[in-house]
Design a protein around this motif. Structure first.
Motif, PDB file in Angstrom:
ATOM      1  N   ILE A   1      11.076   8.696 -12.029  1.00 45.96           N
ATOM      2  CA  ILE A   1      10.124   9.926 -11.605  1.00 45.96           C
ATOM      3  C   ILE A   1       9.051   9.810 -12.271  1.00 45.96           C
ATOM      4  CG2 ILE A   1      10.250  12.317 -11.438  1.00 45.96           C
ATOM      5  CD1 ILE A   1      13.184  12.398 -11.216  1.00 45.96           C
ATOM      6  N   ALA A   2       8.996   9.648 -13.556  1.00 47.02           N
ATOM      7  CA  ALA A   2       7.660   9.526 -14.225  1.00 47.02           C
ATOM      8  C   ALA A   2       6.677   8.261 -14.027  1.00 47.02           C
ATOM      9  CB  ALA A   2       8.199   9.315 -15.967  1.00 47.02           C
ATOM     10  N   LEU A   3       7.445   7.176 -13.866  1.00 48.14           N
ATOM     11  CA  LEU A   3       6.687   6.154 -13.399  1.00 48.14           C
ATOM     12  C   LEU A   3       5.865   6.099 -12.046  1.00 48.14           C
ATOM     13  CD1 LEU A   3       9.124   3.299 -14.457  1.00 48.14           C
ATOM     14  CD2 LEU A   3       7.121   3.661 -15.564  1.00 48.14           C
ATOM     15  N   ASP A   4       6.628   7.025 -11.076  1.00 47.19           N
ATOM     16  CA  ASP A   4       6.106   7.307  -9.864  1.00 47.19           C
ATOM     17  C   ASP A   4       4.649   8.239  -9.785  1.00 47.19           C
ATOM     18  OD1 ASP A   4       7.614   5.448  -8.701  1.00 47.19           O
ATOM     19  OD2 ASP A   4       8.808   6.626  -7.473  1.00 47.19           O
ATOM     20  N   ALA A   5       5.000   9.084 -10.667  1.00 45.46           N
ATOM     21  CA  ALA A   5       4.039  10.112 -10.988  1.00 45.46           C
ATOM     22  C   ALA A   5       2.767   9.416 -11.555  1.00 45.46           C
ATOM     23  CB  ALA A   5       4.633  11.414 -11.892  1.00 45.46           C
ATOM     24  N   THR A   6       2.937   8.536 -12.649  1.00 42.64           N
ATOM     25  CA  THR A   6       1.986   7.854 -13.194  1.00 42.64           C
ATOM     26  C   THR A   6       1.147   7.259 -12.245  1.00 42.64           C
ATOM     27  OG1 THR A   6       3.281   7.983 -15.401  1.00 42.64           O
ATOM     28  CG2 THR A   6       1.274   6.338 -15.212  1.00 42.64           C
ATOM     29  N   TRP A   7       1.732   6.537 -11.506  1.00 40.34           N
ATOM     30  CA  TRP A   7       1.159   5.690 -10.303  1.00 40.34           C
ATOM     31  C   TRP A   7       0.129   6.612  -9.515  1.00 40.34           C
ATOM     32  CZ3 TRP A   7       0.348   6.417  -5.028  1.00 40.34           C
ATOM     33  CH2 TRP A   7      -0.155   5.202  -4.665  1.00 40.34           C
ATOM     34  N   GLU A   8       0.811   7.798  -9.222  1.00 38.98           N
ATOM     35  CA  GLU A   8      -0.124   8.812  -8.457  1.00 38.98           C
ATOM     36  C   GLU A   8      -1.358   9.034  -9.283  1.00 38.98           C
ATOM     37  OE1 GLU A   8       0.228  10.796  -5.788  1.00 38.98           O
ATOM     38  OE2 GLU A   8       2.257  10.077  -4.974  1.00 38.98           O
ATOM     39  N   ALA A   9      -1.462   9.371 -10.824  1.00 41.16           N
ATOM     40  CA  ALA A   9      -2.106   9.681 -11.483  1.00 41.16           C
ATOM     41  C   ALA A   9      -3.505   8.682 -11.659  1.00 41.16           C
ATOM     42  CB  ALA A   9      -1.735  10.138 -12.789  1.00 41.16           C
ATOM     43  N   LEU A  10      -2.971   7.533 -11.373  1.00 44.85           N
ATOM     44  CA  LEU A  10      -3.882   6.257 -11.424  1.00 44.85           C
ATOM     45  C   LEU A  10      -4.790   6.217 -10.221  1.00 44.85           C
ATOM     46  CD1 LEU A  10      -1.889   3.716 -13.597  1.00 44.85           C
ATOM     47  CD2 LEU A  10      -3.676   5.082 -14.395  1.00 44.85           C
ATOM     48  N   GLN A  11      -4.386   6.825  -9.121  1.00 43.67           N
ATOM     49  CA  GLN A  11      -5.135   6.697  -7.988  1.00 43.67           C
ATOM     50  C   GLN A  11      -6.325   7.539  -7.987  1.00 43.67           C
ATOM     51  OE1 GLN A  11      -4.175   4.042  -6.246  1.00 43.67           O
ATOM     52  NE2 GLN A  11      -2.682   4.087  -7.991  1.00 43.67           N
ATOM     53  N   ALA A  12      -6.385   8.330  -8.957  1.00 47.59           N
ATOM     54  CA  ALA A  12      -7.505   9.370  -8.961  1.00 47.59           C
ATOM     55  C   ALA A  12      -8.413   8.895  -9.895  1.00 47.59           C
ATOM     56  CB  ALA A  12      -7.070  10.840  -9.526  1.00 47.59           C
TER      57      ALA A  12
ATOM     58  N   LEU B   1      -2.584  15.655 -17.071  1.00 51.29           N
ATOM     59  CA  LEU B   1      -2.135  14.598 -18.273  1.00 51.29           C
ATOM     60  C   LEU B   1      -1.368  15.440 -19.130  1.00 51.29           C
ATOM     61  CD1 LEU B   1      -2.741  12.156 -19.718  1.00 51.29           C
ATOM     62  CD2 LEU B   1      -4.507  13.177 -21.130  1.00 51.29           C
ATOM     63  N   ALA B   2      -1.288  16.616 -19.310  1.00 56.65           N
ATOM     64  CA  ALA B   2      -0.404  17.423 -20.197  1.00 56.65           C
ATOM     65  C   ALA B   2       0.963  17.388 -19.570  1.00 56.65           C
ATOM     66  CB  ALA B   2      -0.857  18.650 -20.558  1.00 56.65           C
ATOM     67  N   ASN B   3       1.190  17.347 -18.384  1.00 57.80           N
ATOM     68  CA  ASN B   3       2.529  17.570 -17.722  1.00 57.80           C
ATOM     69  C   ASN B   3       3.012  16.289 -17.645  1.00 57.80           C
ATOM     70  OD1 ASN B   3       3.001  20.308 -16.813  1.00 57.80           O
ATOM     71  ND2 ASN B   3       1.300  20.098 -15.307  1.00 57.80           N
TER      72      ASN B   3
ATOM     73  N   ARG C   1      -5.734  19.481  -7.181  1.00 58.49           N
ATOM     74  CA  ARG C   1      -6.771  20.666  -7.641  1.00 58.49           C
ATOM     75  C   ARG C   1      -7.855  19.865  -8.582  1.00 58.49           C
ATOM     76  NH1 ARG C   1      -5.151  25.148  -5.236  1.00 58.49           N
ATOM     77  NH2 ARG C   1      -2.727  24.945  -4.667  1.00 58.49           N
ATOM     78  N   GLU C   2      -7.826  18.712  -8.738  1.00 57.86           N
ATOM     79  CA  GLU C   2      -8.814  17.693  -9.922  1.00 57.86           C
ATOM     80  C   GLU C   2      -8.884  18.351 -11.075  1.00 57.86           C
ATOM     81  OE1 GLU C   2     -12.662  17.773  -7.898  1.00 57.86           O
ATOM     82  OE2 GLU C   2     -11.784  16.607  -6.043  1.00 57.86           O
ATOM     83  N   ASN C   3      -7.652  18.864 -11.592  1.00 57.01           N
ATOM     84  CA  ASN C   3      -7.365  19.240 -12.920  1.00 57.01           C
ATOM     85  C   ASN C   3      -6.592  18.200 -13.844  1.00 57.01           C
ATOM     86  OD1 ASN C   3      -6.962  20.917 -15.330  1.00 57.01           O
ATOM     87  ND2 ASN C   3      -6.276  22.649 -14.470  1.00 57.01           N
TER      88      ASN C   3
ATOM     89  N   THR D   1       1.005  -1.225  -0.016  1.00 53.39           N
ATOM     90  CA  THR D   1       0.149   0.036  -0.041  1.00 53.39           C
ATOM     91  C   THR D   1       0.810   1.164  -0.055  1.00 53.39           C
ATOM     92  OG1 THR D   1      -0.066   0.146   2.296  1.00 53.39           O
ATOM     93  CG2 THR D   1      -1.750  -1.066   1.491  1.00 53.39           C
ATOM     94  N   ALA D   2       0.241   2.470  -0.574  1.00 54.45           N
ATOM     95  CA  ALA D   2       1.096   3.633  -0.781  1.00 54.45           C
ATOM     96  C   ALA D   2       0.039   4.615  -0.557  1.00 54.45           C
ATOM     97  CB  ALA D   2       1.895   3.682  -1.757  1.00 54.45           C
ATOM     98  N   SER D   3       0.579   5.868  -0.185  1.00 51.78           N
ATOM     99  CA  SER D   3      -0.269   6.911   0.216  1.00 51.78           C
ATOM    100  C   SER D   3      -0.150   7.943  -1.116  1.00 51.78           C
ATOM    101  CB  SER D   3      -0.078   7.548   1.421  1.00 51.78           C
ATOM    102  OG  SER D   3      -0.484   6.752   2.433  1.00 51.78           O
ATOM    103  N   PRO D   4      -1.209   8.254  -2.127  1.00 56.41           N
ATOM    104  CA  PRO D   4      -1.057   9.099  -3.111  1.00 56.41           C
ATOM    105  C   PRO D   4      -0.439  10.605  -2.475  1.00 56.41           C
ATOM    106  CG  PRO D   4      -2.896   7.974  -3.537  1.00 56.41           C
ATOM    107  CD  PRO D   4      -2.418   7.664  -2.211  1.00 56.41           C
ATOM    108  N   ALA D   5       0.531  11.385  -3.028  1.00 60.40           N
ATOM    109  CA  ALA D   5       1.040  12.557  -2.426  1.00 60.40           C
ATOM    110  C   ALA D   5      -0.361  13.463  -2.681  1.00 60.40           C
ATOM    111  CB  ALA D   5       2.170  13.049  -2.902  1.00 60.40           C
ATOM    112  N   TRP D   6      -0.791  13.487  -3.917  1.00 56.13           N
ATOM    113  CA  TRP D   6      -1.923  14.544  -4.166  1.00 56.13           C
ATOM    114  C   TRP D   6      -3.284  14.557  -3.203  1.00 56.13           C
ATOM    115  CZ3 TRP D   6      -6.742  12.879  -5.415  1.00 56.13           C
ATOM    116  CH2 TRP D   6      -6.742  11.430  -5.866  1.00 56.13           C
TER     117      TRP D   6
END
Length: 469
Positions: free
Chosen positions: A213-224, A182-184, A175-177, A91-96
Motif C-alpha cells: 500500500i505504501a509503495l503504491d502511494a509513494t509512486w503516486e507522490a513521485l508523479q507530482a 509527506l507527513a502522511n 490539493r497540492e499540499n 504506464t499508470a494514471s495517478p489517482a490524485w
C-alpha cells in the motif's frame, strides 16, 4: 509346525516392540540435529533469539490501536481507491490527478469532496495516529519467551490505518499540499517498520501487505512536481530504513522458535493440552492416536519440520546474499513439493504436525521478494528525481547516482544484479527489474500471458517502473 495362539501373540508383541524401537530412533537423531545446527550458530528458541525489548512496545501498540479503531468511516472506503492504476504497457494514471476518484473501476461524482469531508471529521484521530507512528513500537510488548503462543499483530487495524493514510496522502496531492502528503507518507512507511522485532511469520507478512500500500502511494507522490530535495531525501531515508527480506528471515526464525515451544508441549503434555496448542478440540481419534504418535513418530515428524524450515532459511539467506530469485525459487519450490508429496502419501498422516504447521514458504517468499524489489526500485526512482531536480536532467546511468544521492546502487533481487536503466529520447527514463523469470527482455512491459490486458508490475515480461500518464 503350527504355532500356538500364545506364541503368536508373543511374536506380535516382539514385532510391535521392534517397530516402536525402530521408529523411536529419531529421538537421538533429533538431539544430534539440534547440536549440529547450533554448532553452526543457529538459534532455535525464543530465549536465544530474544532482542532487547522496546520500552514503548505495549503502550505504543495500544496508542496505535486506539487511534486506528477510532477512525470513523462513511461514503468513501479507502481500500477501493485505485492507486498506481495501470492504463497500458508501462504506464499508470495517478489517482490524485483525476477529476474524480476511481473506486474499483467505477467513477462516483464528488468523491474528492467526500474524501476530504471524512478526513476532516477524523482530523484529531489522524493526528493521534501519526503521533503513535512517529516512534513506532518495534514489538508488541509481548514477551514470547514466556508466552510463545500469544497473539500476533492486529492485521485489520494495520491495514485500515494504511489505507486511510494512503488516501489522506492522495487527497493532499490532489490539493497540492505536498508537506501534508509527506507527513502522511512518513507515517505510512513508519507503519511498515512497526513491530519489526516480532518473531512471527504472520506479523512480517502483514508488514509486507502494508508495504505494498505504501509503495503504491509513494509512486503516486513521485508523479507530482514541486518537491524539494530535502523532502525527497526524507522520503528516501524512510524507505531505506526497511528490508523486507530481513523481515522474512526473522519470521522464519520465529516459526522455528514456536515449533520448538510446540514440541515441548506436545511431547510432554496430554492430548487435551496438545490439541490446545494447535487451537482445536481433540477428537476420540486424537485421544487414541496421540500416545502412539508420541511414542513412535513424534521426533521423526519434528526433524522433517525443522529440516523444511532450515531449507527455507537457507534459501532466503541466499537471496539476501545476492543470488537471483529464479535460482533461489527452486529451493523454495523443492521444499513445497517435498511437503506436498508427503501429505499425499500413505504415511502423510504420521507427519500430522508438519502437515498442519508448515506454511507455504514458496508463495510467501515470492510475495516478500516482489515487494522488496519494488521497495528498492522506489529508492532508485526517488534518487533519480532528486538528481533531475538538482542537475536539470536524469543521469546517463545509475552509477552516476552514487555517492551523491545513494551510498550504493540497490540490486534487483530478481536478477541478483543492478536494476536495468536507460535514458529515453523524450528526456524520460526506463527503469525496470527483469521480473520473476530472471530474463532481461529489454524493458518489455507487455503482458507475459498471451492475450492478457493486465499490465501490472508483475504481470508483464519485465517489471517496469510505470510512467505517469
Amino acid at each position: 509346525m503350527k504355532l500356538r495362539p500364545r506364541t503368536l501373540a508373543g511374536l506380535a508383541a516382539i514385532i510391535l516392540i521392534a517397530i516402536v524401537l525402530l521408529l523411536r530412533r529419531g529421538d537421538d537423531r533429533f538431539e544430534r540435529y539440534l547440536a549440529g545446527h547450533r554448532a553452526k550458530g543457529e538459534k532455535f528458541t525464543h530465549q536465544e533469539l530474544w532482542a532487547i525489548q522496546s520500552t514503548n512496545g505495549a503502550p505504543g501498540t495500544t496508542n496505535f490501536l486506539n487511534a486506528a479503531t477510532a477512525i470513523q468511516t462513511g461514503l468513501m472506503e479507502p481500500g477501493n481507491i485505485l492507486t498506481m492504476g495501470y492504463s497500458g504497457p508501462g504506464t499508470a494514471s495517478p489517482a490524485w490527478r483525476q477529476t474524480q476518484i476511481d473506486i474499483g473501476n467505477r467513477i462516483v461524482p464528488g468523491t474528492w469532496d467526500a474524501l476530504a469531508g471524512q478526513l476532516e471529521t477524523n482530523r484529531a484521530i489522524f493526528a493521534q495516529l501519526r503521533a503513535a507512528l512517529d516512534n513506532p513500537p518495534l514489538d508488541t510488548g509481548l514477551d514470547r519467551r514466556a508466552n510463545p503462543f500469544g497473539p500476533s499483530a492486529n492485521f485489520v487495524s494495520q491495514r485500515k490505518a494504511a489505507q486511510w493514510l494512503a488516501a489522506a496522502a492522495l487527497n493532499d496531492l490532489h490539493r497540492e499540499n505536498r508537506e501534508a502528503a509527506l507527513a502522511n507518507l512518513h507515517a505510512l512507511v513508519q507503519l511498515v517498520r512497526m513491530h519489526h522485532n516480532e518473531l512471527t511469520l504472520v506479523n512480517h507478512m502483514i508488514r509486507v501487505a502494508v508495504a505494498r500500500i505504501a509503495l503504491d502511494a509513494t509512486w503516486e507522490a513521485l508523479q507530482a512536481g514541486g518537491w524539494t530535495d530535502a523532502q525527497l531525501a526524507a522520503l528516501q531515508r524512510d524507505w531505506q530504513s526497511i528490508d523486507l527480506l530481513d523481515n522474512f528471515e526473522r519470521g522464519i526464525l520465529g516459526e522455528r522458535a514456536m515449533g520448538m515451544a510446540a514440541r515441548e508441549e506436545l511431547i510432554q503434555s496430554n492430548v487435551t493440552r496438545r490439541m490446545a496448542v494447535l487451537g482445536v478440540q481433540p477428537s476420540m481419534r486424537d485421544r487414541l492416536l496421540h500416545p502412539l504418535w508420541r511414542s513412535t513418530m513424534a521426533n521423526t515428524d519434528f526433524i522433517f519440520y525443522f529440516d523444511q524450515l532450515h531449507e527455507s532459511l537457507e534459501a532466503v539467506r541466499r537471496l539476501r546474499a545476492g543470488e537471483p530469485w529464479p535460482v533461489v525459487q527452486q529451493q523454495f519450490d523443492a521444499g513445497q513439493e517435498r511437503l506436498s508429496g508427503l501429505q499425499d502419501s500413505l504415511k502423510g498422516s504420521l507427519y500430522w504436525f508438519s502437515g498442519m504447521a508448515l506454511p507455504n514458504f514458496s508463495r510467501a517468499a515470492l510475495t516478500a521478494t516482489r515487494n522488496e524489489t519494488q521497495r528498492r526500485m522506489t529508492v532508485v526512482a526517488i534518487a533519480l528525481k532528486r538528481c533531475q531536480l538538482k542537475h536539470g536532467r536524469h543521469p546517463a546511468g545509475l552509477a552516476a547516482l552514487a555517492p551523491e544521492f545513494l551510498a550504493e546502487i540497490p540490486r534487483d533481487p530478481m536478477a541478483g544484479a543492478p536494476f536495468q536503466y536507460r535514458l529515453e529520447k523524450d528526456s524520460g527514463f526506463t527503469l525496470y527489474s527483469v521480473g520473476e523469470d530472471g530474463k532481461d527482455d529489454g524493458g518489455d512491459a507487455t503482458p507475459s500471458a498471451p492475450g492478457s490486458k493486465r499490465f501490472g508490475l508483475w504481470e508483464c515480461q519485465d517489471a517496469v517502473w510505470p510512467k505517469g500518464k
